[in-house]
Design a protein around this motif. Structure first.
Motif, PDB file in Angstrom:
ATOM      1  N   GLU A 129     -10.589  39.378 -59.089  1.00  0.00           N
ATOM      2  CA  GLU A 129      -9.307  39.722 -58.479  1.00  0.00           C
ATOM      3  C   GLU A 129      -9.014  41.227 -58.525  1.00  0.00           C
ATOM      4  O   GLU A 129      -8.127  41.677 -59.254  1.00  0.00           O
ATOM      5  CB  GLU A 129      -8.173  38.932 -59.130  1.00  0.00           C
ATOM      6  CG  GLU A 129      -8.273  37.450 -58.857  1.00  0.00           C
ATOM      7  CD  GLU A 129      -7.045  36.669 -59.297  1.00  0.00           C
ATOM      8  OE1 GLU A 129      -6.068  37.281 -59.773  1.00  0.00           O
ATOM      9  OE2 GLU A 129      -7.057  35.430 -59.161  1.00  0.00           O
ATOM     10  N   PRO A 130      -9.748  42.014 -57.746  1.00  0.00           N
ATOM     11  CA  PRO A 130      -9.518  43.463 -57.745  1.00  0.00           C
ATOM     12  C   PRO A 130      -8.096  43.811 -57.302  1.00  0.00           C
ATOM     13  O   PRO A 130      -7.666  43.446 -56.210  1.00  0.00           O
ATOM     14  CB  PRO A 130     -10.556  43.986 -56.743  1.00  0.00           C
ATOM     15  CG  PRO A 130     -10.894  42.802 -55.889  1.00  0.00           C
ATOM     16  CD  PRO A 130     -10.787  41.612 -56.785  1.00  0.00           C
ATOM     17  N   ALA A 131      -7.374  44.497 -58.165  1.00  0.00           N
ATOM     18  CA  ALA A 131      -5.976  44.859 -57.890  1.00  0.00           C
ATOM     19  C   ALA A 131      -5.953  46.140 -57.066  1.00  0.00           C
ATOM     20  O   ALA A 131      -5.627  47.225 -57.566  1.00  0.00           O
ATOM     21  CB  ALA A 131      -5.203  45.015 -59.195  1.00  0.00           C
ATOM     22  N   ALA A 169       1.818  41.732 -62.298  1.00  0.00           N
ATOM     23  CA  ALA A 169       0.543  41.024 -62.432  1.00  0.00           C
ATOM     24  C   ALA A 169       0.688  39.541 -62.088  1.00  0.00           C
ATOM     25  O   ALA A 169      -0.309  38.863 -61.841  1.00  0.00           O
ATOM     26  CB  ALA A 169       0.002  41.182 -63.855  1.00  0.00           C
ATOM     27  N   LEU A 170       1.916  39.043 -62.101  1.00  0.00           N
ATOM     28  CA  LEU A 170       2.238  37.659 -61.719  1.00  0.00           C
ATOM     29  C   LEU A 170       1.455  36.638 -62.545  1.00  0.00           C
ATOM     30  O   LEU A 170       0.911  35.659 -62.025  1.00  0.00           O
ATOM     31  CB  LEU A 170       1.970  37.455 -60.217  1.00  0.00           C
ATOM     32  CG  LEU A 170       2.766  38.372 -59.279  1.00  0.00           C
ATOM     33  CD1 LEU A 170       2.367  38.120 -57.829  1.00  0.00           C
ATOM     34  CD2 LEU A 170       4.263  38.182 -59.458  1.00  0.00           C
ATOM     35  N   GLU A 229      -4.050  29.878 -58.733  1.00  0.00           N
ATOM     36  CA  GLU A 229      -2.624  30.040 -58.995  1.00  0.00           C
ATOM     37  C   GLU A 229      -2.199  31.496 -59.118  1.00  0.00           C
ATOM     38  O   GLU A 229      -1.074  31.784 -59.534  1.00  0.00           O
ATOM     39  CB  GLU A 229      -2.255  29.290 -60.284  1.00  0.00           C
ATOM     40  CG  GLU A 229      -2.658  27.824 -60.279  1.00  0.00           C
ATOM     41  CD  GLU A 229      -2.180  27.098 -59.042  1.00  0.00           C
ATOM     42  OE1 GLU A 229      -0.960  27.114 -58.796  1.00  0.00           O
ATOM     43  OE2 GLU A 229      -3.021  26.520 -58.319  1.00  0.00           O
ATOM     44  N   SER A 230      -3.070  32.425 -58.741  1.00  0.00           N
ATOM     45  CA  SER A 230      -2.745  33.846 -58.844  1.00  0.00           C
ATOM     46  C   SER A 230      -1.711  34.253 -57.802  1.00  0.00           C
ATOM     47  O   SER A 230      -1.489  33.541 -56.812  1.00  0.00           O
ATOM     48  CB  SER A 230      -4.011  34.688 -58.663  1.00  0.00           C
ATOM     49  OG  SER A 230      -4.861  34.551 -59.778  1.00  0.00           O
ATOM     50  N   GLY A 257      -4.737  31.165 -63.008  1.00  0.00           N
ATOM     51  CA  GLY A 257      -4.229  32.338 -62.326  1.00  0.00           C
ATOM     52  C   GLY A 257      -5.041  33.581 -62.582  1.00  0.00           C
ATOM     53  O   GLY A 257      -6.264  33.536 -62.742  1.00  0.00           O
ATOM     54  N   HIS A 258      -4.337  34.713 -62.670  1.00  0.00           N
ATOM     55  CA  HIS A 258      -4.974  36.024 -62.745  1.00  0.00           C
ATOM     56  C   HIS A 258      -5.778  36.214 -64.027  1.00  0.00           C
ATOM     57  O   HIS A 258      -6.690  37.040 -64.066  1.00  0.00           O
ATOM     58  CB  HIS A 258      -3.894  37.104 -62.621  1.00  0.00           C
ATOM     59  CG  HIS A 258      -4.427  38.488 -62.473  1.00  0.00           C
ATOM     60  ND1 HIS A 258      -5.368  38.840 -61.528  1.00  0.00           N
ATOM     61  CD2 HIS A 258      -4.146  39.647 -63.158  1.00  0.00           C
ATOM     62  CE1 HIS A 258      -5.645  40.125 -61.620  1.00  0.00           C
ATOM     63  NE2 HIS A 258      -4.914  40.635 -62.607  1.00  0.00           N
TER      64      HIS A 258
END
Length: 280
Positions: A129-131, A169-170, A229-230, A257-258
């Motif tokens: 998951e590259p932000a 970041a959620l 769930e991200s 998620g994340h």
């Protein structure tokens, strides 16, 4: 090229000098084809130990877990610039005398993506998951920052970090609980104030814009890992990177998620090892 040093925890670390002269620390464990780990907006290389991910990977690879600048044993430069983060990853990768697998998460995955354009020493690339900056535009970032800064002014440092993790970041409640109950949490709060927040501000100042055309010739085999769930912006960034890279695929860890590497470590490492195993 590198010089061994001794950490406060008594574990041996090595350092490499980045392009601007900053000393970047990394710890080497395990045996096998080299695998470099890059953490994101977390405490330091200990992030990979929260659920035993580094230990599992070290059963199959020589793992080089780096501390990003300002984190852990790496030197704090005083001021941060986004480009230097890319150069730090390159410095560690290029210090290894054979091609490496490069595994990175969140903000570190964004840095690793850019680093991949600046080195020829990669065997494969795994991006969790590259932000990538810009995709969070749908969030009210200014309001979140205002809330964080107000909490910091009131001495509510713990709560300010929690807001960052919840609103930007959620993280899911389970992921947040896993971080907050880990013994490293107090140190993470300190790192947030000294390093992470200034880095976020530097990233905003850089005005980075994602241009998929820049990555059209990046043919390094790439695996992108996402949690079902991200937050929407992280999934959009992951898909955009996958679309930009000509030799990539995405795997989704359902129900997480994340921080899927923390809450579902076996599933995460299984995906990573299956990918790297085919590229030795």
């Amino acid at each position: 090229m590198t010089e061994p040093t001794l950490s406060d925890a008594g574990t041996e670390a090595e350092t490499v000098t980045s392009a601007d002269g900053t000393e970047i620390a990394f710890e080497r464990t395990g045996r096998g084809t080299p695998l470099v780990l890059v953490h994101g907006a977390s405490i330091d290389r200990r992030y990979w130990d929260l659920s035993g991910v580094r230990e599992t990977l070290a059963e199959h690879h020589t793992v080089y877990a780096m501390d990003c600048r300002g984190h852990g044993q790496s030197e704090h430069p005083g001021e941060f610039e986004l480009e230097r983060e890319f150069e730090d990853v390159v410095a560690v990768v290029d210090s290894i005398d054979e091609p490496v697998h490069l595994l990175a998460e969140s903000g570190g995955a964004f840095h690793a993506l850019e680093a991949a354009l600046r080195t020829d020493n990669l065997r494969s690339l795994v991006l969790h998951e590259p932000a990538v900056p810009g995709f969070e535009a749908a969030l009210d970032v200014d309001e979140v920052f205002a809330t964080m800064l107000a909490l910091l002014d009131e001495g509510e440092n713990d709560r300010a970090v929690t807001v960052f993790l919840e609103e930007l970041a959620l993280l899911t409640p389970d992921e947040l609980e896993a971080l907050r109950t880990d013994p490293t949490w107090p140190a993470y709060v300190d790192t947030f104030l000294e390093t992470i927040l200034p880095k976020v501000e530097a990233e905003v100042a850089a005005g980075y814009e994602f241009d998929p055309d820049r990555f059209a010739a990046l043919t390094v085999p790439t695996l992108l890992v996402a949690g079902s769930e991200s937050g929407e912006w992280l999934l959009e960034a992951t898909d955009a990177v996958a679309d930009a890279l000509p030799n990539s695929r995405v795997v989704t860890i359902a129900g997480h998620g994340h921080e899927a590497n923390v809450t579902a470590p076996d599933r995460f490492t299984n995906e990573v090892l299956a990918f790297t195993r085919d590229r030795r």
